[in-house]
Design a protein around this motif. Sequence first.
Motif, short mmCIF file in Angstrom:
data_model
loop_
_atom_site.label_atom_id
_atom_site.label_comp_id
_atom_site.label_asym_id
_atom_site.label_seq_id
_atom_site.Cartn_x
_atom_site.Cartn_y
_atom_site.Cartn_z
N ARG A 11 0.87 -1.18 0.00
CA ARG A 11 0.00 0.00 0.00
C ARG A 11 0.90 1.23 0.00
O ARG A 11 1.61 1.49 0.96
N VAL A 12 0.86 1.99 -1.08
CA VAL A 12 1.87 3.02 -1.34
C VAL A 12 1.22 4.39 -1.49
O VAL A 12 0.25 4.57 -2.24
N ALA A 13 1.77 5.37 -0.78
CA ALA A 13 1.47 6.78 -1.00
C ALA A 13 2.67 7.39 -1.71
O ALA A 13 3.81 7.16 -1.32
N LEU A 14 2.41 8.15 -2.76
CA LEU A 14 3.47 8.72 -3.58
C LEU A 14 3.55 10.22 -3.38
O LEU A 14 2.55 10.93 -3.52
N ASP A 15 4.75 10.71 -3.06
CA ASP A 15 5.01 12.14 -2.97
C ASP A 15 6.01 12.49 -4.07
O ASP A 15 7.12 11.93 -4.10
N THR A 16 5.66 13.41 -4.96
CA THR A 16 6.42 13.57 -6.19
C THR A 16 6.47 15.01 -6.67
O THR A 16 5.54 15.79 -6.45
N PRO A 75 -6.98 10.05 -4.81
CA PRO A 75 -6.78 11.46 -4.49
C PRO A 75 -5.45 11.95 -5.04
O PRO A 75 -4.45 11.24 -5.02
N VAL A 76 -5.46 13.16 -5.56
CA VAL A 76 -4.24 13.82 -6.02
C VAL A 76 -4.24 15.21 -5.40
O VAL A 76 -5.05 16.07 -5.77
N ARG A 77 -3.34 15.43 -4.44
CA ARG A 77 -3.34 16.68 -3.69
C ARG A 77 -2.10 17.51 -4.01
O ARG A 77 -0.97 17.03 -3.90
N ALA A 78 -2.32 18.77 -4.38
CA ALA A 78 -1.22 19.72 -4.50
C ALA A 78 -0.74 20.08 -3.10
O ALA A 78 -1.54 20.39 -2.22
N GLY A 79 0.58 20.00 -2.89
CA GLY A 79 1.10 20.21 -1.55
C GLY A 79 2.06 21.37 -1.44
O GLY A 79 1.87 22.43 -2.04
N ALA A 80 3.12 21.17 -0.69
CA ALA A 80 4.05 22.24 -0.33
C ALA A 80 4.87 22.66 -1.54
O ALA A 80 5.55 21.84 -2.16
N GLY A 81 4.84 23.95 -1.86
CA GLY A 81 5.60 24.47 -2.98
C GLY A 81 6.91 25.10 -2.61
O GLY A 81 7.89 25.00 -3.36
N ALA A 117 -0.22 22.97 1.51
CA ALA A 117 0.85 22.23 2.17
C ALA A 117 0.33 21.48 3.39
O ALA A 117 0.67 20.31 3.62
N GLU A 118 -0.52 22.14 4.18
CA GLU A 118 -1.04 21.50 5.39
C GLU A 118 -1.99 20.36 5.04
O GLU A 118 -1.97 19.30 5.66
N GLY A 141 10.77 13.39 -4.70
CA GLY A 141 11.09 14.79 -4.96
C GLY A 141 11.81 15.36 -3.75
O GLY A 141 12.20 14.64 -2.83
N PRO A 142 12.01 16.68 -3.72
CA PRO A 142 12.51 17.31 -2.50
C PRO A 142 11.63 16.93 -1.32
O PRO A 142 10.42 16.69 -1.47
N LEU A 143 12.19 16.88 -0.12
CA LEU A 143 11.50 16.29 1.03
C LEU A 143 10.69 17.27 1.86
O LEU A 143 10.31 17.00 2.99
N THR A 144 10.34 18.41 1.25
CA THR A 144 9.57 19.44 1.94
C THR A 144 8.27 18.91 2.50
O THR A 144 7.89 19.19 3.64
N GLN A 145 7.53 18.17 1.67
CA GLN A 145 6.22 17.68 2.07
C GLN A 145 6.31 16.70 3.24
O GLN A 145 5.53 16.77 4.19
N VAL A 146 7.26 15.80 3.15
CA VAL A 146 7.40 14.81 4.22
C VAL A 146 7.81 15.49 5.52
O VAL A 146 7.30 15.16 6.60
N ALA A 147 8.70 16.47 5.43
CA ALA A 147 9.10 17.20 6.63
C ALA A 147 7.93 17.97 7.22
O ALA A 147 7.75 18.02 8.45
N THR A 148 7.11 18.57 6.36
CA THR A 148 5.93 19.29 6.84
C THR A 148 4.98 18.33 7.55
O THR A 148 4.43 18.65 8.62
#
Length: 320
Positions: A11-16, A75-81, A117-118, A141-148
């Motif tokens: 079961r995979v969540a993708l951050d990209t 779901p496809v969510r726009a996150g931290a820019g 982002a939130e 991708g850059p780890l901004t989202q995971v850190a947030t």
Amino acid sequence: MSTEHTTGRRRVALDTDLGSDVDDALALALLLGSPEVELLGVTTVYGDTGLRARATSRLLELAGAPGPGAPGGLPVRAGAGAPLSGAEVWWAGHEGTLLGDLATAPTTPPAPGAGAAEDAADWLAATAAADRGGVDLLAIGPLTQVATALRRHPGLAADLRSLVVMGGRWDGAREQDGRLEAEHNLRSDAVAAAEVLACGAPTLVVGLEVTQQVRLETGDVERIAAAGPLGAALAAQVRQWWELWDEPWGVPHDPVTALLLVEPGVLELGPPGRVEVDARGAAVHVPDPAGTVRVAVGVDAAAAAQAVVRRVLAACRRAA
């Protein structure tokens, strides 16, 4: 409780940061073409994340996968820019240009009162918490989202089955001034990279010195291009990326990393350890039996390339 025991699927969540280097799009296709994977959703990170999310949604459409707004859709969510480090965002300028009118591509709206982002961070944490020990987070991708997400929900690290990261260079390669060479994903947000790679989650990292051993050649792209609408769209983006760098071949960094979830035998992992990241994003892995980070130290390049192409083709043919 994890559902993998009953479904046999990861079961995979993708951050990209899909939309710049084509390897993110290829990694998405690889996941869709892997019967071992249940893709739970996608969050986009870095720069114009709304555009990246719409491009993701369009690729899902071409793949025949239900996306945002469809019954049971992903779901496809726009996150931290904006990077937490304050570093300037690198933008290739061609993001989404080959995917038609992206204004018609739906994305998942944020929860009421939440910023992008939130909202994306909260979704990652809630998804992992709902199936403790059963969700793999693939961060390419850059780890901004995971850190947030970790800042807002510190329990995320313990909830994940694994955190799989494409990032860093771990062979001690140095620049002309003698400093350790930094890689794009970690360099783009060194603050986030330092926090994520020290969070304590069971983490697997694949770096440049490994992914650069694997190549996609012209013949591979021709096979993908002939495999229906998704294949044609992916091949066009591959050629666009190759033209940007004036190269007749490419490195599938992100798909090779995703193989850790479906064909881990093509990659060799080193011992557990801890990671130190400097202000530029250059990283060092220090072996430590108590550490939670393992770094890839080798790859069967031919087998990895074949696996990437085979799985991408599976997604394309399924859609066709």
